[in-house]
Design a protein around this motif. Structure first.
Motif, PDB file in Angstrom:
ATOM      1  N   ARG A  15      -0.977  19.781  18.006  1.00 47.16           N
ATOM      2  CA  ARG A  15      -1.931  19.930  16.879  1.00 47.16           C
ATOM      3  C   ARG A  15      -1.567  20.984  15.788  1.00 47.16           C
ATOM      4  NH1 ARG A  15      -6.290  17.764  19.846  1.00 47.16           N
ATOM      5  NH2 ARG A  15      -6.602  19.580  21.084  1.00 47.16           N
ATOM      6  N   PHE A  22       4.311   8.199  11.945  1.00 48.39           N
ATOM      7  CA  PHE A  22       3.623   6.860  12.237  1.00 48.39           C
ATOM      8  C   PHE A  22       2.219   7.129  13.138  1.00 48.39           C
ATOM      9  CE2 PHE A  22       7.101   4.835  10.565  1.00 48.39           C
ATOM     10  CZ  PHE A  22       6.920   3.852   9.827  1.00 48.39           C
ATOM     11  N   SER A  23       1.274   8.214  12.717  1.00 49.35           N
ATOM     12  CA  SER A  23       0.403   8.760  13.529  1.00 49.35           C
ATOM     13  C   SER A  23      -0.793   8.772  12.607  1.00 49.35           C
ATOM     14  CB  SER A  23       0.659   9.906  14.195  1.00 49.35           C
ATOM     15  OG  SER A  23       1.826   9.742  15.226  1.00 49.35           O
ATOM     16  N   ASP A  24      -2.021   8.680  13.113  1.00 42.94           N
ATOM     17  CA  ASP A  24      -3.353   8.770  12.254  1.00 42.94           C
ATOM     18  C   ASP A  24      -3.711  10.045  12.674  1.00 42.94           C
ATOM     19  OD1 ASP A  24      -5.809   9.045  11.777  1.00 42.94           O
ATOM     20  OD2 ASP A  24      -6.494   7.128  12.066  1.00 42.94           O
ATOM     21  N   TYR A  25      -3.556  11.044  11.651  1.00 46.05           N
ATOM     22  CA  TYR A  25      -3.696  12.606  11.980  1.00 46.05           C
ATOM     23  C   TYR A  25      -5.004  12.795  11.957  1.00 46.05           C
ATOM     24  CZ  TYR A  25       1.066  13.476  10.197  1.00 46.05           C
ATOM     25  OH  TYR A  25       2.505  13.374  10.228  1.00 46.05           O
ATOM     26  N   LYS A  26      -6.049  11.960  11.686  1.00 47.02           N
ATOM     27  CA  LYS A  26      -7.578  12.283  11.950  1.00 47.02           C
ATOM     28  C   LYS A  26      -7.706  12.051  13.769  1.00 47.02           C
ATOM     29  CE  LYS A  26     -10.221  11.297   7.681  1.00 47.02           C
ATOM     30  NZ  LYS A  26     -10.622  10.321   7.235  1.00 47.02           N
ATOM     31  N   GLN A  27      -7.306  10.804  14.088  1.00 47.31           N
ATOM     32  CA  GLN A  27      -7.464  10.692  15.454  1.00 47.31           C
ATOM     33  C   GLN A  27      -6.682  11.431  16.354  1.00 47.31           C
ATOM     34  OE1 GLN A  27      -5.606   6.854  16.726  1.00 47.31           O
ATOM     35  NE2 GLN A  27      -7.407   5.928  16.298  1.00 47.31           N
ATOM     36  N   LEU A  28      -5.415  11.850  15.928  1.00 48.06           N
ATOM     37  CA  LEU A  28      -4.517  12.972  16.686  1.00 48.06           C
ATOM     38  C   LEU A  28      -5.430  14.149  16.882  1.00 48.06           C
ATOM     39  CD1 LEU A  28      -0.791  12.871  15.863  1.00 48.06           C
ATOM     40  CD2 LEU A  28      -1.925  12.583  18.254  1.00 48.06           C
ATOM     41  N   ALA A 168       1.427  -1.156   3.481  1.00 53.16           N
ATOM     42  CA  ALA A 168       0.880  -0.005   3.677  1.00 53.16           C
ATOM     43  C   ALA A 168       1.825   1.211   3.398  1.00 53.16           C
ATOM     44  CB  ALA A 168       0.513   0.430   5.010  1.00 53.16           C
ATOM     45  N   GLN A 172       1.863   3.917   0.091  1.00 48.87           N
ATOM     46  CA  GLN A 172       1.900   5.549   0.093  1.00 48.87           C
ATOM     47  C   GLN A 172       3.022   6.041  -0.707  1.00 48.87           C
ATOM     48  OE1 GLN A 172       1.471   6.591   4.134  1.00 48.87           O
ATOM     49  NE2 GLN A 172      -0.558   6.790   4.181  1.00 48.87           N
ATOM     50  N   GLY A 397     -10.690  -4.084  14.964  1.00 47.87           N
ATOM     51  CA  GLY A 397      -9.678  -3.136  15.759  1.00 47.87           C
ATOM     52  C   GLY A 397      -9.384  -3.602  17.475  1.00 47.87           C
ATOM     53  N   MET A 400      -6.131  -2.553  18.765  1.00 50.07           N
ATOM     54  CA  MET A 400      -6.107  -1.031  18.979  1.00 50.07           C
ATOM     55  C   MET A 400      -7.005  -0.988  20.735  1.00 50.07           C
ATOM     56  SD  MET A 400      -4.066   0.555  17.211  1.00 50.07           S
ATOM     57  CE  MET A 400      -4.269   2.027  17.408  1.00 50.07           C
TER      58      MET A 400
END
Ligand code: PLP
Length: 448
Positions: A15, A22-28, A168, A172, A397, A400
């Motif tokens: 962290r 390719f990662s969701d930073y909030k989730q990580l 997507a 971006q 979802g 997921m």
């Protein structure tokens, strides 16, 4: 060797310093990454000691499976002999020359030249530069436009993401760059509507001709496509699609780029997806299975006529420090030797893929599964709310959630929206396929 840390310590350190792709930073940030520490055969182990069946072969790349000592030995030997040199400015070295020769032996007829890169994305950057250079040498510099497909994937660099059709990524990056057009994908389950698969396949192929006429043949340099869209969700075109595309390409002077980054090196049961479908590409980007992912390497296999034209063009102002890297080339050579000597591609065609596909179809009876499709060592499950109407669980979802159940149960399966996909190492055994299927069904049950 890395030092020993607890899972919490790895996650905290990650962290603090690691920006993961390719990662969701909030989730990580909230949950922390799952830390994978070692691998053997078709299995991974995480930092908690859990054994995980890797049904994705890493990122569709570990074709010969994990833990092949011969590949490590090849890298070790080459590092001691010549750890680095390049192919720039009239130099070359034995591993790159040997590898180009080995690739020419397995590539489709008439494709005996290779331009090496560091990855699949770089290979597609090379494609963009190469096709425009080719037409300029031919005296047709207006031929610059490359046609790709919506939901195609060709990498994450600016050119790769532009050639790909991932909405997507475009949003971006303010992509695609100019000179790239996209047409519909041959995704019958998702977009076929009332048409039957074959009629839909022809419709999707005809979109290519429509686009060529709209842009003007004199402006189109190339059409790029994956034989089977991988990252888009293992989208297997209806049988009518490729023959119609080939008819269209035969009518116009346009280069055909078949992106073999996933399908190459045995995944369809042939060395290349182009051979499976009888395509005749001019250029084939490759990566992943070239080294079974043990070390980064990619390339573009080039038709001889195109290579001859390049030769007439003088200097090609393009290349990478690591083009044909000797250590990567030595590993790729050893990987091809293993694939050949152990007859892994033949085994996929005759035994492993037919077995996987037969067992995969059994999942079609599950209440969540709207379609179970597959080809070679690729499989996909469409998760739906209603099997009859193909209605989806919009935005809930579900994919997921299924992926999380897989993770929790010792299976890596990927979710592309609500499409679950597998692409296991080519060396997976029938008994391991049975284990995989048990786990998949268990995870579907938990998701339902
Ligand atoms: N082309 C295809 C078909 C791919 O699937 C990928 C990666 O998944 C790429 C290109 C990009 O390769 P890399 O991630 O090595 O840059």
């Amino acid at each position: 060797m890395t030092q020993h840390r607890t899972t919490a310590e790895w996650q905290a350190l990650s962290r603090e310093h690691l920006l993961a792709p390719f990662s969701d930073y909030k989730q990580l940030g909230a949950k922390g990454a799952r830390i994978v520490t070692r691998a053997d055969g078709v299995y991974l182990w995480d930092s908690e000691g859990h054994k995980i069946l890797d049904a994705m072969a890493g990122l569709w790349c570990v074709n010969v499976g994990y833990g092949r000592r011969e590949l490590a030995d090849a890298a070790h030997r080459q590092m001691l002999e010549l750890p680095y040199y390049n192919l720039f400015f009239q130099t070359a070295h034995p591993p790159a020359i040997e590898l180009a020769n080995a690739i020419a032996e397995i590539a489709p007829e008439g494709m005996s030249h290779v331009f090496f890169t560091g990855s699949g994305s770089e290979a597609n950057d090379t494609v963009l530069r190469l096709v425009r250079h080719y037409w300029a040498i031919k005296g047709q510099p207006s031929k610059k436009v490359i046609i790709g497909r919506i939901n195609g994937y060709h990498g994450s660099t600016v050119a790769g993401a532009s050639l790909g059709g991932m909405q997507a990524m475009h949003e971006q990056g303010d992509l695609p760059i100019p000179g790239i057009e996209h047409i519909a994908q041959p995704y019958w389950f998702g977009e076929g509507g009332a048409l039957d698969p074959q009629a839909f396949g022809e419709w999707a192929a005809n979109e290519l001709e429509k686009k060529i006429l709209e842009v003007g043949e004199e402006n189109v340099a190339a059409f790029i496509a994956e034989p089977i869209q991988g990252a888009g969700g293992v989208i297997i075109p209806p049988e009518s699609y490729w023959p119609r595309v080939r008819q269209i390409l035969a009518k116009y002077a346009i280069l055909f780029v078949v992106d073999e980054v996933i399908c190459g090196f045995g995944r369809t049961g042939e060395w290349f997806g182009s051979q499976y479908y009888g395509l005749e590409p001019d250029l084939m980007p490759i990566a992943k299975g070239l080294t079974s992912g043990y070390i980064p390497m990619g390339g573009v296999i080039v038709r001889d006529e195109v290579a001859q034209t390049l030769a007439e063009g003088g200097e090609f102002y393009h290349g990478y420090t690591y083009s044909g890297h000797p250590v990567a080339a030595a590993v790729a050579l050893e990987n091809i030797r293993i694939l050949r000597e152990e007859k892994i591609v033949e085994r996929v065609k005759q035994e492993t893929a037919p077995y996987l596909q037969r067992r995969w179809q059994e999942l079609a009876d599950h209440p969540l599964v709207g379609e179970a499709r597959g080809l070679g060592m690729l499989g996909a499950l469409e998760l739906v709310k209603d099997k009859q109407t193909r209605a989806r669980f919009e935005g809930q979802g579900v994919g997921m959630r299924c992926r999380e159940h897989c993770f929790g149960n010792g299976l890596i399966m990927r979710a592309v929206g609500d499409t679950m996909i597998v692409s296991p190492p080519l060396v997976i055994t029938p008994a391991q396929i049975d284990d995989m299927l048990l786990l998949v069904r268990k995870c579907l049950d938990a998701t339902a």
